[in-house]
Design a protein around this motif. Structure first.
Motif, PDB file in Angstrom:
ATOM      1  N   UNK A  95       0.721  -1.307   0.015  1.00  0.00           N
ATOM      2  CA  UNK A  95      -0.120  -0.078   0.006  1.00  0.00           C
ATOM      3  C   UNK A  95       0.900   1.317   0.071  1.00  0.00           C
ATOM      4  N   UNK A  96       0.391   2.411  -0.556  1.00  0.00           N
ATOM      5  CA  UNK A  96       1.140   3.578  -0.480  1.00  0.00           C
ATOM      6  C   UNK A  96       1.146   3.938   1.061  1.00  0.00           C
ATOM      7  N   UNK A  97       2.258   4.742   1.382  1.00  0.00           N
ATOM      8  CA  UNK A  97       2.456   5.264   2.677  1.00  0.00           C
ATOM      9  C   UNK A  97       2.466   6.656   2.334  1.00  0.00           C
ATOM     10  N   UNK A  98       1.431   7.558   2.514  1.00  0.00           N
ATOM     11  CA  UNK A  98       1.407   8.911   2.399  1.00  0.00           C
ATOM     12  C   UNK A  98       2.327   9.744   3.670  1.00  0.00           C
ATOM     13  N   UNK A 144     -14.524  15.156  13.836  1.00  0.00           N
ATOM     14  CA  UNK A 144     -13.977  13.942  13.079  1.00  0.00           C
ATOM     15  C   UNK A 144     -14.132  14.139  11.396  1.00  0.00           C
ATOM     16  N   UNK A 145     -12.789  13.954  11.337  1.00  0.00           N
ATOM     17  CA  UNK A 145     -12.569  14.103   9.602  1.00  0.00           C
ATOM     18  C   UNK A 145     -12.927  12.860   8.958  1.00  0.00           C
ATOM     19  N   UNK A 146     -13.975  13.098   8.209  1.00  0.00           N
ATOM     20  CA  UNK A 146     -14.739  12.083   7.149  1.00  0.00           C
ATOM     21  C   UNK A 146     -14.118  12.277   5.808  1.00  0.00           C
ATOM     22  N   UNK A 147     -14.445  13.409   5.487  1.00  0.00           N
ATOM     23  CA  UNK A 147     -14.166  14.048   4.120  1.00  0.00           C
ATOM     24  C   UNK A 147     -13.665  15.286   3.841  1.00  0.00           C
ATOM     25  N   UNK A 148     -12.620  15.612   2.948  1.00  0.00           N
ATOM     26  CA  UNK A 148     -12.141  14.719   2.034  1.00  0.00           C
ATOM     27  C   UNK A 148     -11.102  13.862   2.816  1.00  0.00           C
ATOM     28  N   UNK A 149     -10.772  12.530   2.092  1.00  0.00           N
ATOM     29  CA  UNK A 149      -9.898  11.522   2.838  1.00  0.00           C
ATOM     30  C   UNK A 149      -8.519  12.136   2.974  1.00  0.00           C
ATOM     31  N   UNK A 150      -7.660  12.211   3.872  1.00  0.00           N
ATOM     32  CA  UNK A 150      -6.522  12.581   3.967  1.00  0.00           C
ATOM     33  C   UNK A 150      -5.620  11.511   4.895  1.00  0.00           C
ATOM     34  N   UNK A 151      -5.340  10.401   4.395  1.00  0.00           N
ATOM     35  CA  UNK A 151      -4.679   9.293   5.120  1.00  0.00           C
ATOM     36  C   UNK A 151      -3.300   9.910   5.687  1.00  0.00           C
ATOM     37  N   UNK A 211      -3.871  10.609   9.347  1.00  0.00           N
ATOM     38  CA  UNK A 211      -4.528   9.724  10.147  1.00  0.00           C
ATOM     39  C   UNK A 211      -3.487   8.828  11.244  1.00  0.00           C
ATOM     40  N   UNK A 212      -3.568   9.346  12.506  1.00  0.00           N
ATOM     41  CA  UNK A 212      -2.373   8.861  13.327  1.00  0.00           C
ATOM     42  C   UNK A 212      -2.304   7.261  13.357  1.00  0.00           C
ATOM     43  N   UNK A 213      -3.598   6.572  12.916  1.00  0.00           N
ATOM     44  CA  UNK A 213      -3.344   5.105  12.998  1.00  0.00           C
ATOM     45  C   UNK A 213      -2.735   4.501  11.675  1.00  0.00           C
ATOM     46  N   UNK A 214      -2.747   5.488  10.531  1.00  0.00           N
ATOM     47  CA  UNK A 214      -2.029   5.292   9.406  1.00  0.00           C
ATOM     48  C   UNK A 214      -3.156   4.244   8.537  1.00  0.00           C
ATOM     49  N   UNK A 215      -4.100   3.931   9.160  1.00  0.00           N
ATOM     50  CA  UNK A 215      -5.220   2.941   8.245  1.00  0.00           C
ATOM     51  C   UNK A 215      -6.143   3.412   7.467  1.00  0.00           C
ATOM     52  N   UNK A 216      -6.154   4.915   7.356  1.00  0.00           N
ATOM     53  CA  UNK A 216      -7.068   5.474   6.661  1.00  0.00           C
ATOM     54  C   UNK A 216      -8.329   5.458   7.255  1.00  0.00           C
ATOM     55  N   UNK A 217      -9.385   6.235   6.486  1.00  0.00           N
ATOM     56  CA  UNK A 217     -10.697   6.383   7.154  1.00  0.00           C
ATOM     57  C   UNK A 217     -10.765   7.453   8.076  1.00  0.00           C
ATOM     58  N   UNK A 218     -11.945   7.453   8.739  1.00  0.00           N
ATOM     59  CA  UNK A 218     -12.132   8.834   9.605  1.00  0.00           C
ATOM     60  C   UNK A 218     -11.099   8.962  10.855  1.00  0.00           C
ATOM     61  N   UNK A 219     -10.966  10.303  11.345  1.00  0.00           N
ATOM     62  CA  UNK A 219     -10.054  10.366  12.378  1.00  0.00           C
ATOM     63  C   UNK A 219     -10.423  11.615  13.305  1.00  0.00           C
ATOM     64  N   UNK A 220     -10.122  11.587  14.427  1.00  0.00           N
ATOM     65  CA  UNK A 220     -10.680  12.705  15.277  1.00  0.00           C
ATOM     66  C   UNK A 220      -9.410  13.719  15.406  1.00  0.00           C
ATOM     67  N   UNK A 221      -9.634  14.809  15.214  1.00  0.00           N
ATOM     68  CA  UNK A 221      -8.810  16.087  15.685  1.00  0.00           C
ATOM     69  C   UNK A 221      -9.363  17.027  16.705  1.00  0.00           C
ATOM     70  N   UNK A 222      -8.638  17.166  17.924  1.00  0.00           N
ATOM     71  CA  UNK A 222      -9.406  17.891  19.115  1.00  0.00           C
ATOM     72  C   UNK A 222      -8.593  19.027  19.189  1.00  0.00           C
TER      73      UNK A 222
END
Length: 348
Positions: free
Chosen positions: A208-211, A277-284, A287-298
């Motif tokens: 997989x690509x690692x951005x 919670x970032x859903x869109x646009x996707x910006x992997x 994402x601190x998990x590195x798995x893509x998908x939604x993530x939280x910014x606090x």
């Protein structure tokens, strides 16, 4: 001032750069005037937008926040009355001195010509990279703003993670009632985007690509903060005149306008003050998990009384809530970048 990026084939001739470099030192605006004098309503709107409650910006002796320096020079969304509709009439890129009607704005054709030259060569994308301001005197309601702007430099062609292009730096010298008030430097990158397939490295283990996470802009005002991060310390500025803590780092105190400061190290304890919670646009890459998908910014409220924007880790994004206890830790996102993040506390 050295723009980032690597020289693109430094040994290869670049006829375009020779034409671009001729713009260095040319005026972008001469004896231009701000659309409005410094005024209390704009100061109020600015302070409300950024949450600045300093008493220095209210009352009969109010001054404008120093960071508003550029705000008084902006032309706004409406076109300037009398400005030429066709920029080609103001002088082609090759004719740097060609006069053109500027509607009294002091606008020079050189900057527009420089951008058209880059656009015509395929460098059609643009991103603002950084700015620097120097303050010489406070701005007060009623001050009439005038300014001159110059194309300070154009870099040789550079290769960045966004693509290959040229850094263009302008310098604006601002006056208030004829007196020097400050200097604003602004840098953009005009670039030709790279193909997505060549922009990101590939992880051999997964295919997989690692951005890569975007790089922070480090300058003389925040370099101490990033030095602390490199040592796994979260440093907060403290005014040595009034002891007010401030974050993010700023060149002066919002409470008393003091210019001297030291630092205190945050304990690392805090709670979630607000979050998205970032859903869109996707910006992997973010994402601190590195798995893509939604993530939280606090927006995390530290126990010291200041707040910081960061990722929350340790819980699913949909479990992040206001008041959630969190604890500071440092996350290495790639070999060249480490960032502060906050892990949800036990039982959160």
């Amino acid at each position: 001032m050295n723009p980032g990026g690597q020289d693109a084939r430094a040994d290869a001739p670049d006829p375009l750069y020779e034409r671009l470099a001729a713009y260095a030192g040319r005026p972008a605006a001469t004896a231009a005037s701000g659309k409005d004098p410094v005024n209390a309503p704009m100061i109020r709107h600015w302070c409300e937008a950024v949450g600045d409650t300093s008493p220095a910006y209210r009352g009969p002796d109010a001054v404008a926040p120093p960071t508003m320096l550029q705000a008084w020079t902006m032309r706004g969304l409406a076109p300037d009355p009398g400005a030429p509709e066709d920029l080609e009439a103001s002088g082609a890129p090759e004719d740097l001195e060609a006069p053109g009607g500027d509607g009294g704005t002091g606008r020079s054709p050189a900057y527009d010509g420089l951008l058209r030259l880059l656009d015509g060569a395929g460098y059609t994308s643009v991103v603002a990279t950084d700015c620097e301001q120097e303050y010489l005197r406070p701005l007060r309601p009623g001050d009439l703003i005038t300014y001159d702007s110059v194309i300070e430099s154009v870099s040789p062609r550079k290769t960045t993670k966004l693509g290959t292009g040229y850094f263009v730096t302008t310098r604006m010298d601002v006056r208030a009632d004829g007196e020097p008030a400050g200097t604003h430097r602004f840098r953009i990158l005009k670039y030709r985007p790279v193909e997505r397939s060549t922009e990101r490295p590939v992880e051999r283990s997964s295919g997989r690509e690692a951005p890569l996470r975007p790089r922070p802009v480090i300058n003389r005002d925040n370099a101490g903060f990033w030095s602390g991060v490199a040592e796994h310390r979260l440093l907060i500025q403290r005014c040595t005149r009034c002891a007010t803590l401030r974050f993010p780092w700023l060149p002066g105190c919002n409470a008393c306008a003091g210019q001297e400061w030291d630092t205190v190290e945050a304990s690392g304890e805090g709670t979630v003050f607000s979050h998205v919670v970032m859903h869109h646009p996707s910006f992997p890459a973010c994402d601190p998990s590195g798995e893509g998908g939604p993530y939280a910014v606090a927006l995390v409220g530290l126990v010291e009384g200041v707040r910081i924007v960061a990722n929350v880790v340790g819980v699913p994004y949909d479990k992040v809530r206001v008041g959630l206890p969190v604890r500071l830790e440092f996350l290495r996102t790639d070999p060249d970048l480490e960032l502060p993040v906050f892990r949800a506390g036990e039982g959160g």
